[in-house]
Scaffold this motif. Structure first.
Motif, PDB file in Angstrom:
ATOM      1  N   PRO A   1       9.683  58.963 -12.068  1.00  0.00           N
ATOM      2  CA  PRO A   1      11.102  58.710 -11.880  1.00  0.00           C
ATOM      3  C   PRO A   1      11.415  57.232 -12.063  1.00  0.00           C
ATOM      4  CG  PRO A   1      10.162  59.768  -9.918  1.00  0.00           C
ATOM      5  CD  PRO A   1       9.071  59.536 -10.890  1.00  0.00           C
ATOM      6  N   CYS A   2      12.609  56.953 -12.552  1.00  0.00           N
ATOM      7  CA  CYS A   2      13.071  55.581 -12.720  1.00  0.00           C
ATOM      8  C   CYS A   2      13.985  55.257 -11.561  1.00  0.00           C
ATOM      9  CB  CYS A   2      13.836  55.425 -14.031  1.00  0.00           C
ATOM     10  SG  CYS A   2      12.857  55.852 -15.457  1.00  0.00           S
ATOM     11  N   ILE A   3      13.569  54.378 -10.697  1.00  0.00           N
ATOM     12  CA  ILE A   3      14.389  54.021  -9.547  1.00  0.00           C
ATOM     13  C   ILE A   3      14.805  52.568  -9.700  1.00  0.00           C
ATOM     14  CG2 ILE A   3      14.468  53.782  -7.050  1.00  0.00           C
ATOM     15  CD1 ILE A   3      12.313  55.937  -6.898  1.00  0.00           C
ATOM     16  N   SER A   4      16.116  52.318  -9.622  1.00  0.00           N
ATOM     17  CA  SER A   4      16.629  50.963  -9.706  1.00  0.00           C
ATOM     18  C   SER A   4      16.931  50.465  -8.303  1.00  0.00           C
ATOM     19  CB  SER A   4      17.908  50.937 -10.536  1.00  0.00           C
ATOM     20  OG  SER A   4      17.645  51.399 -11.820  1.00  0.00           O
ATOM     21  N   TYR A   5      16.527  49.246  -8.015  1.00  0.00           N
ATOM     22  CA  TYR A   5      16.848  48.673  -6.719  1.00  0.00           C
ATOM     23  C   TYR A   5      16.802  47.163  -6.812  1.00  0.00           C
ATOM     24  CZ  TYR A   5      11.796  48.124  -6.336  1.00  0.00           C
ATOM     25  OH  TYR A   5      10.503  47.793  -6.567  1.00  0.00           O
ATOM     26  N   ILE A   6      17.343  46.532  -5.788  1.00  0.00           N
ATOM     27  CA  ILE A   6      17.318  45.075  -5.707  1.00  0.00           C
ATOM     28  C   ILE A   6      16.041  44.674  -4.989  1.00  0.00           C
ATOM     29  CG2 ILE A   6      18.444  43.054  -4.688  1.00  0.00           C
ATOM     30  CD1 ILE A   6      21.069  44.571  -4.916  1.00  0.00           C
ATOM     31  N   ASP A   7      15.336  43.728  -5.546  1.00  0.00           N
ATOM     32  CA  ASP A   7      14.101  43.248  -4.945  1.00  0.00           C
ATOM     33  C   ASP A   7      14.453  42.479  -3.675  1.00  0.00           C
ATOM     34  OD1 ASP A   7      11.634  42.306  -4.285  1.00  0.00           O
ATOM     35  OD2 ASP A   7      11.355  41.123  -6.118  1.00  0.00           O
ATOM     36  N   SER A   8      14.034  42.997  -2.538  1.00  0.00           N
ATOM     37  CA  SER A   8      14.383  42.357  -1.268  1.00  0.00           C
ATOM     38  C   SER A   8      13.606  41.078  -1.032  1.00  0.00           C
ATOM     39  CB  SER A   8      14.137  43.326  -0.110  1.00  0.00           C
ATOM     40  OG  SER A   8      12.773  43.682  -0.066  1.00  0.00           O
ATOM     41  N   SER A   9      12.559  40.836  -1.809  1.00  0.00           N
ATOM     42  CA  SER A   9      11.765  39.623  -1.618  1.00  0.00           C
ATOM     43  C   SER A   9      12.376  38.416  -2.312  1.00  0.00           C
ATOM     44  CB  SER A   9      10.340  39.825  -2.120  1.00  0.00           C
ATOM     45  OG  SER A   9      10.366  40.036  -3.521  1.00  0.00           O
ATOM     46  N   SER A  10      13.358  38.653  -3.205  1.00  0.00           N
ATOM     47  CA  SER A  10      13.955  37.518  -3.913  1.00  0.00           C
ATOM     48  C   SER A  10      14.966  36.839  -3.024  1.00  0.00           C
ATOM     49  CB  SER A  10      14.614  37.979  -5.210  1.00  0.00           C
ATOM     50  OG  SER A  10      15.707  38.803  -4.922  1.00  0.00           O
ATOM     51  N   SER A  11      15.069  35.535  -3.175  1.00  0.00           N
ATOM     52  CA  SER A  11      16.006  34.778  -2.360  1.00  0.00           C
ATOM     53  C   SER A  11      17.362  34.732  -3.024  1.00  0.00           C
ATOM     54  CB  SER A  11      15.483  33.363  -2.127  1.00  0.00           C
ATOM     55  OG  SER A  11      15.348  32.714  -3.371  1.00  0.00           O
ATOM     56  N   SER A  12      18.349  34.426  -2.249  1.00  0.00           N
ATOM     57  CA  SER A  12      19.720  34.344  -2.756  1.00  0.00           C
ATOM     58  C   SER A  12      19.848  33.194  -3.726  1.00  0.00           C
ATOM     59  CB  SER A  12      20.652  34.184  -1.555  1.00  0.00           C
ATOM     60  OG  SER A  12      21.727  33.366  -1.849  1.00  0.00           O
ATOM     61  N   SER A  13      20.614  33.388  -4.801  1.00  0.00           N
ATOM     62  CA  SER A  13      20.756  32.346  -5.820  1.00  0.00           C
ATOM     63  C   SER A  13      21.742  31.276  -5.412  1.00  0.00           C
ATOM     64  CB  SER A  13      21.191  32.976  -7.143  1.00  0.00           C
ATOM     65  OG  SER A  13      22.448  33.600  -6.980  1.00  0.00           O
ATOM     66  N   ARG A  41      16.855  58.380 -10.532  1.00  0.00           N
ATOM     67  CA  ARG A  41      17.281  58.509 -11.925  1.00  0.00           C
ATOM     68  C   ARG A  41      16.185  59.196 -12.721  1.00  0.00           C
ATOM     69  NH1 ARG A  41      19.085  52.972 -14.205  1.00  0.00           N
ATOM     70  NH2 ARG A  41      19.752  54.354 -15.853  1.00  0.00           N
ATOM     71  N   HIS A  42      16.598  60.025 -13.671  1.00  0.00           N
ATOM     72  CA  HIS A  42      15.645  60.735 -14.512  1.00  0.00           C
ATOM     73  C   HIS A  42      15.981  60.535 -15.973  1.00  0.00           C
ATOM     74  CE1 HIS A  42      13.920  62.918 -11.137  1.00  0.00           C
ATOM     75  NE2 HIS A  42      15.140  63.109 -10.694  1.00  0.00           N
ATOM     76  N   LYS A  43      14.982  60.678 -16.810  1.00  0.00           N
ATOM     77  CA  LYS A  43      15.162  60.711 -18.258  1.00  0.00           C
ATOM     78  C   LYS A  43      15.162  62.168 -18.679  1.00  0.00           C
ATOM     79  CE  LYS A  43      12.728  56.382 -19.073  1.00  0.00           C
ATOM     80  NZ  LYS A  43      11.580  55.775 -19.732  1.00  0.00           N
ATOM     81  N   LYS A  44      15.831  62.456 -19.790  1.00  0.00           N
ATOM     82  CA  LYS A  44      15.851  63.840 -20.280  1.00  0.00           C
ATOM     83  C   LYS A  44      14.448  64.354 -20.586  1.00  0.00           C
ATOM     84  CE  LYS A  44      18.762  64.993 -23.477  1.00  0.00           C
ATOM     85  NZ  LYS A  44      19.670  64.992 -24.630  1.00  0.00           N
ATOM     86  N   SER A  45      13.556  63.457 -20.967  1.00  0.00           N
ATOM     87  CA  SER A  45      12.214  63.871 -21.381  1.00  0.00           C
ATOM     88  C   SER A  45      11.255  64.092 -20.204  1.00  0.00           C
ATOM     89  CB  SER A  45      11.630  62.826 -22.321  1.00  0.00           C
ATOM     90  OG  SER A  45      11.515  61.583 -21.651  1.00  0.00           O
ATOM     91  N   ILE A  53      12.864  68.264 -15.989  1.00  0.00           N
ATOM     92  CA  ILE A  53      13.625  68.000 -14.765  1.00  0.00           C
ATOM     93  C   ILE A  53      15.115  68.170 -15.034  1.00  0.00           C
ATOM     94  CG2 ILE A  53      14.287  66.204 -13.123  1.00  0.00           C
ATOM     95  CD1 ILE A  53      11.464  65.120 -13.313  1.00  0.00           C
ATOM     96  N   VAL A  54      15.554  67.682 -16.169  1.00  0.00           N
ATOM     97  CA  VAL A  54      16.963  67.772 -16.538  1.00  0.00           C
ATOM     98  C   VAL A  54      17.079  68.752 -17.696  1.00  0.00           C
ATOM     99  CG1 VAL A  54      18.967  66.490 -17.365  1.00  0.00           C
ATOM    100  CG2 VAL A  54      17.350  65.390 -15.828  1.00  0.00           C
ATOM    101  N   SER A  55      17.869  69.789 -17.506  1.00  0.00           N
ATOM    102  CA  SER A  55      18.052  70.787 -18.549  1.00  0.00           C
ATOM    103  C   SER A  55      19.530  70.829 -18.925  1.00  0.00           C
ATOM    104  CB  SER A  55      17.593  72.157 -18.034  1.00  0.00           C
ATOM    105  OG  SER A  55      17.855  73.139 -19.007  1.00  0.00           O
ATOM    106  N   LEU A  56      19.828  70.379 -20.125  1.00  0.00           N
ATOM    107  CA  LEU A  56      21.214  70.343 -20.586  1.00  0.00           C
ATOM    108  C   LEU A  56      21.393  71.297 -21.757  1.00  0.00           C
ATOM    109  CD1 LEU A  56      21.713  66.469 -20.607  1.00  0.00           C
ATOM    110  CD2 LEU A  56      22.499  68.075 -18.877  1.00  0.00           C
ATOM    111  N   PRO A  57      22.570  71.927 -21.851  1.00  0.00           N
ATOM    112  CA  PRO A  57      22.810  72.789 -23.014  1.00  0.00           C
ATOM    113  C   PRO A  57      22.966  71.945 -24.272  1.00  0.00           C
ATOM    114  CG  PRO A  57      24.796  72.589 -21.687  1.00  0.00           C
ATOM    115  CD  PRO A  57      23.696  71.894 -20.937  1.00  0.00           C
ATOM    116  N   GLU A  58      22.802  72.568 -25.419  1.00  0.00           N
ATOM    117  CA  GLU A  58      22.998  71.868 -26.687  1.00  0.00           C
ATOM    118  C   GLU A  58      24.444  71.393 -26.792  1.00  0.00           C
ATOM    119  OE1 GLU A  58      20.798  71.063 -29.152  1.00  0.00           O
ATOM    120  OE2 GLU A  58      19.305  71.741 -27.700  1.00  0.00           O
ATOM    121  N   LYS A  59      24.622  70.255 -27.402  1.00  0.00           N
ATOM    122  CA  LYS A  59      25.959  69.697 -27.590  1.00  0.00           C
ATOM    123  C   LYS A  59      26.691  70.493 -28.656  1.00  0.00           C
ATOM    124  CE  LYS A  59      26.372  65.726 -29.731  1.00  0.00           C
ATOM    125  NZ  LYS A  59      26.467  64.299 -30.066  1.00  0.00           N
ATOM    126  N   GLU A  60      27.933  70.817 -28.361  1.00  0.00           N
ATOM    127  CA  GLU A  60      28.759  71.528 -29.334  1.00  0.00           C
ATOM    128  C   GLU A  60      29.880  70.611 -29.787  1.00  0.00           C
ATOM    129  OE1 GLU A  60      30.207  75.317 -28.020  1.00  0.00           O
ATOM    130  OE2 GLU A  60      28.312  75.780 -27.012  1.00  0.00           O
TER     131      GLU A  60
END
Length: 146
Positions: A1-13, A41-45, A53-60
């Protein structure tokens, strides 16, 4: 899985060492921990147990040709010409690439008109007049420099 988050170890700019900014940072980190535990977050693949994991119908896609009445054609042409004038403006300044978002938003009313959206005729004519005046001024400036 692709997980986006803010690195809590970084200091404020901002470089600020006030207690208030530390509290804000702590609140942000806490919020991100909660969000991270709830969303993924997931990728279609991606697959799980050999199944997608993600099953989408064909685009029409379908192209539907419509016939405008004379009044609708006039309305659409004004919307399209407004977008065309904006394109001419960006083309004359050599910035078509930078104006992509503006150009796409200028085409939106013309696309909406094809779906039955009816805007204010006065506003459309005013926008067309302004777009024509702007592109004419730019063309004159370009010609003067040539």
């Amino acid at each position: 899985p692709c997980i986006s988050y803010i690195d809590s170890s970084s200091s404020s700019s901002s470089g600020s060492n006030s207690d208030d900014s530390d509290d804000d940072d702590d609140d942000s980190v806490g919020l991100m921990r909660v969000v991270r535990s709830m969303f993924m977050r997931h990728k279609k693949s991606q697959q799980f147990n050999g199944q997608p994991i993600v099953s989408l119908p064909e685009k029409e896609e379908e192209v539907i040709h419509i016939e405008f009445t004379e009044q609708q054609r006039d309305f659409y042409d004004k919307l399209y010409n407004t977008a065309k004038e904006r394109y001419n403006y960006f083309q004359s300044t050599g910035n078509v690439g930078r104006g992509t978002l503006t150009l796409l938003s200028a085409l939106l009313p013309a696309r909406q008109a094809c779906s039955g959206y009816v805007g204010s005729r006065r506003v459309i004519e005013e926008q067309l007049t302004n777009a024509q005046a702007t592109s004419m001024r730019v063309r004159q400036m370009v010609e003067e420099q040539s």
